[in-house]
Structure formats: structure tokens, C-alpha cells
Design a protein around this motif. Structure first.
Motif, PDB file in Angstrom:
ATOM      1  N   CYS A  44       0.357  -1.259  -0.413  1.00  0.00           N
ATOM      2  CA  CYS A  44      -0.118   0.245   0.045  1.00  0.00           C
ATOM      3  C   CYS A  44       0.882   1.191   0.219  1.00  0.00           C
ATOM      4  O   CYS A  44       0.478   2.243  -0.646  1.00  0.00           O
ATOM      5  CB  CYS A  44      -1.224  -0.070   1.144  1.00  0.00           C
ATOM      6  N   ASP A  86       1.037   3.949  -2.641  1.00  0.00           N
ATOM      7  CA  ASP A  86       0.218   4.730  -2.306  1.00  0.00           C
ATOM      8  C   ASP A  86      -1.383   4.455  -2.891  1.00  0.00           C
ATOM      9  O   ASP A  86      -2.062   5.561  -3.347  1.00  0.00           O
ATOM     10  CB  ASP A  86       1.042   5.931  -2.738  1.00  0.00           C
ATOM     11  N   MET A  87      -1.859   3.613  -2.832  1.00  0.00           N
ATOM     12  CA  MET A  87      -3.081   3.112  -2.893  1.00  0.00           C
ATOM     13  C   MET A  87      -3.872   2.262  -0.903  1.00  0.00           C
ATOM     14  O   MET A  87      -2.612   1.799  -0.145  1.00  0.00           O
ATOM     15  CB  MET A  87      -2.856   1.622  -3.757  1.00  0.00           C
ATOM     16  N   LYS A  88      -4.653   2.514  -1.097  1.00  0.00           N
ATOM     17  CA  LYS A  88      -5.755   1.978  -0.458  1.00  0.00           C
ATOM     18  C   LYS A  88      -5.344   0.585   0.205  1.00  0.00           C
ATOM     19  O   LYS A  88      -5.732   0.097   1.671  1.00  0.00           O
ATOM     20  CB  LYS A  88      -6.367   2.045  -0.253  1.00  0.00           C
ATOM     21  N   HIS A  89      -5.860  -0.751  -0.959  1.00  0.00           N
ATOM     22  CA  HIS A  89      -5.917  -1.728  -0.725  1.00  0.00           C
ATOM     23  C   HIS A  89      -4.983  -2.809  -1.156  1.00  0.00           C
ATOM     24  O   HIS A  89      -4.472  -2.763  -1.944  1.00  0.00           O
ATOM     25  CB  HIS A  89      -7.465  -2.336  -0.568  1.00  0.00           C
ATOM     26  N   GLU A 126      -3.366   6.815 -11.446  1.00  0.00           N
ATOM     27  CA  GLU A 126      -4.196   7.277 -11.213  1.00  0.00           C
ATOM     28  C   GLU A 126      -5.736   6.035 -11.174  1.00  0.00           C
ATOM     29  O   GLU A 126      -7.032   6.165 -10.846  1.00  0.00           O
ATOM     30  CB  GLU A 126      -4.216   8.519 -10.309  1.00  0.00           C
ATOM     31  N   SER A 131      -5.333  -2.115  -5.301  1.00  0.00           N
ATOM     32  CA  SER A 131      -6.237  -1.199  -5.741  1.00  0.00           C
ATOM     33  C   SER A 131      -7.007  -0.101  -4.821  1.00  0.00           C
ATOM     34  O   SER A 131      -6.677  -0.505  -3.273  1.00  0.00           O
ATOM     35  CB  SER A 131      -7.861  -2.274  -5.878  1.00  0.00           C
ATOM     36  N   ASN A 132      -7.564   0.427  -5.198  1.00  0.00           N
ATOM     37  CA  ASN A 132      -8.093   1.954  -4.553  1.00  0.00           C
ATOM     38  C   ASN A 132      -9.619   1.331  -4.189  1.00  0.00           C
ATOM     39  O   ASN A 132     -10.274   2.441  -3.851  1.00  0.00           O
ATOM     40  CB  ASN A 132      -7.797   2.976  -5.038  1.00  0.00           C
ATOM     41  N   HIS A 133     -10.161   0.548  -4.978  1.00  0.00           N
ATOM     42  CA  HIS A 133     -11.390   0.096  -5.302  1.00  0.00           C
ATOM     43  C   HIS A 133     -12.200   0.155  -3.455  1.00  0.00           C
ATOM     44  O   HIS A 133     -11.406  -0.539  -2.689  1.00  0.00           O
ATOM     45  CB  HIS A 133     -11.836  -1.001  -6.270  1.00  0.00           C
TER      46      HIS A 133
END
Length: 412
Positions: free
Chosen positions: A112, A116-119, A246, A268-270
């Protein structure tokens, strides 16, 4: 029993291996020429990221995908040894049962941070990452639009998920758009691309392709297995280098290339991504990676965040080798160096195998790639450079190729 078939009759009626007869014959014909089996080489001892003992002699490694040379990094090795002492040799369980240790959460957090992503979701292999993510998010009634040269794990993920599969000509933006245009309104759509294609080492025009995918409401998955760690300012891959990361919904990667160990992942950022841990069969029904593996991966990923000098040196190696082989008279898979992969096109499999063996006698190991894995039925000698290759080693490699090429008759 009188009604039982003889062994010969059974063989005639139920030989499930008969479909492999052409491949068996091709291998037998190749070995009958006296060439060493190019698919049975044993690494007797590995001395460094760039040198191993093969057939009793020191051999430069130019076919290992160890792009950033992390396999012998002292911090990486120390982390693995400590995890072995602290947690034992394996988890013996799935991530959704007893197989999530602190190290698994740590490496997912490192991913992450790296992207620089959330998941982030870690799989036991890179193959399983593609198999699991693609088959889970695109199912019956959905459409997958993918490059015809996609990796086997991508194709297998499509098959397992039962979606409608719509391939298009390699790196052809117009052909991709034509396929998207024909998909029924309201249908679920997934476009699958790769940053670097492993056979020729060429990159995709991701920025343009992703823009087209979004125009038609498709989600985008990009496999950055052969670019992660190396390409892009922060080593995040071709999507980062082209300024479109992005806009990517899912990035697939592997630990078995630049990271220097084994395993796969998806970031992923989903906002609904975490449900994948409950519905993705290759994640749910597989034992998790051993603690020592996730510890080495976590340490390596965090070190790759600050590996700008290594990335710059690897680019120099790629440019030098590409120019040297071109000047020597070899036909390469790309006109310019686009990645750490440089493929040398051979006239046919027999001479390709002869060239492979001649290089091995010189003290150089490369990959021999053959149809049907290669595009356009080409036979390739696939070279994958490492950030730990010295400038002197690259010059040695050019000399080895030149001598072997003249011996076999590939170049004048």
C-alpha cells in the motif's frame, strides 16, 4: 476377466497423453541433434544475483528476472532468517483461517505504501494473483477485453471466471476500441493489459489505452509483473511512468521478479476491494505464504522505494546491451530498449537451441523461449538484465553473444 481390455487396447482407447505427442516429438527431435536439454538446466549453486555454477562452471545469469538483484540483499536475507526462528517454516493454513500472521499484514501495508493505494491482497504466487482477481471480478455475463499476447495466467483467469473473452491485436489501440464498442450497453467490462510484455520486452501504450477503456465505462487491470521495482520514478511500473496510475483499478504484481522471492499481489483503491478476501477462490482455498517469504518480501519492497540509483544503473545496462547486440548484427524484439528484457530473435528452434547451448559453453545463461508461448511462432533467446550486473559483465555478455553467434551462424 474375459471382458477386460488388453493394455494395448486401453492405450488406444484412453491415452490422455496423445494430445501431447507433437510436443514429445519436437523435444525428441531437438535432443536427437545432440544439444543439451535447454529446459532441464540445473543451478548447482547460486553465488550472487548474477552468477551461478552450471555444469560445473561459473556462469553469468541473464535469464532470471531478478531485475533489482534483491535475492542476496543482506537485509532481505536477515529478515527471512529471523522470521524462520520466530514463526517456523510455514502457516499450514489459508489466509481466511489460521494463515494470516503479522508478516502478511506487514507486507500488504508495505505494498500500500509502495503504490500509495488503500488496499493490497497477497497471493501465494503471481499466477494465482491473476487467476484469482480476474476470475472473481469478471464472471458469466461480463466481458473481458485483453491483449492477444497476454500472459498464460491472465488467459487462465478468464477461462476460470466464465466471462466473455474478447482479445485484440497486440498493443493496437484502435482494435481495442472496436471490441469495446461492440459490447452490449450495461454489461460489465474489464480491460486487461500488461505494462511490459515478457516475451519481447515491449511496453504497452497504457495512457491511451486506459483513456479508451474509461470512455466505454470499463474497469482496468494492469499486470506490472515485469516493470514493478524498475520502471517509473518510484518503481511503480509503466502506468506510473506514463502518468496514468490513478486511472488503473487493479494493479497485479509478483514477488518473483524485482522483489526477489515468491508470491503475488493485487493493489487497488476500489472501496469494495476487501470483499475479495471472502469470494476469491485462489486466495481462500490456498495455504498462505511462509513467514520467511513474506518477511523477505516486505523488506525488499520497502528497500525498493529508495532504489533510484539501482533503477538508473539497470537502464544503462539495458541500453548498452541493446546497442551492443544490435551493432553485432542480431535481430532484436524491439527497435529501442523499453525494459530490462531484451529478446534476440532466432531463425528457428533448432538453431535457437544451438545458440543457447553455445552461450552456455561461453559461460552465459539465457532463456530459450519457443512456440506456442511466443508471439508469431518466434523462437527467442530472452535476456533479462539485473541491476547488479556490472558494466564489465555487460561487455562480457556482448562478447559472448558475438562469438556464439558466429559459431552457430546466426550472424556473419
Amino acid at each position: 476377466m474375459t471382458d477386460m481390455l488388453s493394455e494395448n487396447e486401453v492405450a488406444q482407447h484412453a491415452d490422455l497423453f496423445s494430445k501431447f505427442d507433437p510436443l514429445i516429438k519436437m523435444r525428441a527431435d531437438l535432443l536427437s541433434t545432440g544439444v543439451t536439454d535447454p529446459f532441464g538446466l540445473v543451478m548447482e549453486r547460486v553465488l550472487s544475483p548474477t552468477v551461478a555454477m552450471c555444469n560445473g562452471r561459473e556462469t553469468i545469469l541473464l535469464g532470471t528476472y531478478n531485475y533489482m538483484g534483491m535475492t542476496f540483499d543482506p537485509d532481505v536475507i536477515a529478515a527471512g532468517k529471523q522470521a524462520l526462528d520466530d514463526f517456523g517454516s510455514g502457516t499450514t493454513g489459508s489466509r481466511v483461517l489460521n494463515g494470516t500472521y503479522s508478516g502478511h499484514k506487514a507486507v500488504e501495508q508495505a505494498l500500500c505504501d509502495f503504490y500509495d493505494m488503500k488496499h493490497a491482497m497477497v497471493f501465494s504466487t503471481g499466477y494465482q494473483a491473476n487467476l484469482g482477481i480476474i476470475s472473481t471480478i469478471a464472471g458469466k455475463g461480463d466481458y473481458i477485453v485483453l491483449d492477444i499476447d497476454s500472459h498464460a495466467s491472465i488467459w487462465d483467469g478468464c477461462k476460470m471466471g466464465d466471462a466473455e473473452v474478447v482479445p485484440f491485436k497486440h498493443n493496437d489501440i484502435e482494435a481495442m476500441e472496436k471490441r469495446l464498442r461492440r459490447i452490449p450497453e450495461g454489461a460489465g467490462k474489464l480491460v486487461v493489459l500488461e505494462g511490459v510484455y515478457s516475451m519481447l520486452g515491449d511496453i504497452a501504450p497504457l495512457k491511451e489505452m486506459i483513456a479508451v477503456a474509461k470512455k466505454y465505462g470499463a474497469m482496468v487491470l494492469v499486470d506490472e509483473a515485469h516493470s514493478m521495482g524498475f520502471i517509473g520514478e518510484n518503481g511503480r511500473g509503466v502506468a506510473e511512468a506514463q502518468g496514468c496510475l490513478e486511472d488503473v483499478d487493479f494493479v497485479i504484481g509478483t514477488f518473483s521478479k524485482s522483489v526477489g522471492t515468491v508470491g503475488g499481489f493485487c493493489v487497488s483503491n476500489h472501496p469494495k476491494f476487501e470483499v475479495m478476501r471472502l469470494v476469491c477462490r485462489p486466495y481462500v482455498f490456498t495455504a498462505s505464504l511462509p513467514p520467511s517469504v513474506v518477511a523477505t518480501a516486505c523488506t525488499s519492497v520497502r528497500k525498493l522505494m529508495h532504489a533510484g540509483d539501482k533503477r538508473a544503473h539497470l537502464w544503462e545496462n539495458s541500453k548498452t546491451l541493446h546497442k551492443g547486440l544490435t551493432d553485432a548484427g542480431f535481430e532484436l524484439g524491439t527497435k529501442e530498449p523499453q525494459s530490462a528484457i531484451i529478446s534476440v530473435i532466432m531463425p528457428d528452434l533448432e538453431r535457437g537451441a544451438g545458440m543457447w547451448e553455445a552461450l552456455l559453453h561461453e559461460g552465459l545463461y539465457v532463456n530459450l523461449a519457443r512456440p506456442p508461448a511466443t508471439p508469431a511462432n518466434m523462437t527467442l533467446l530472452r535476456c533479462s538484465l539485473c541491476a547488479e550486473h556490472s558494466a564489465e559483465q555487460v561487455q562480457q555478455i556482448i562478447g559472448m553473444f558475438t562469438r556464439a553467434g558466429k559459431t552457430v551462424g546466426i550472424i556473419a
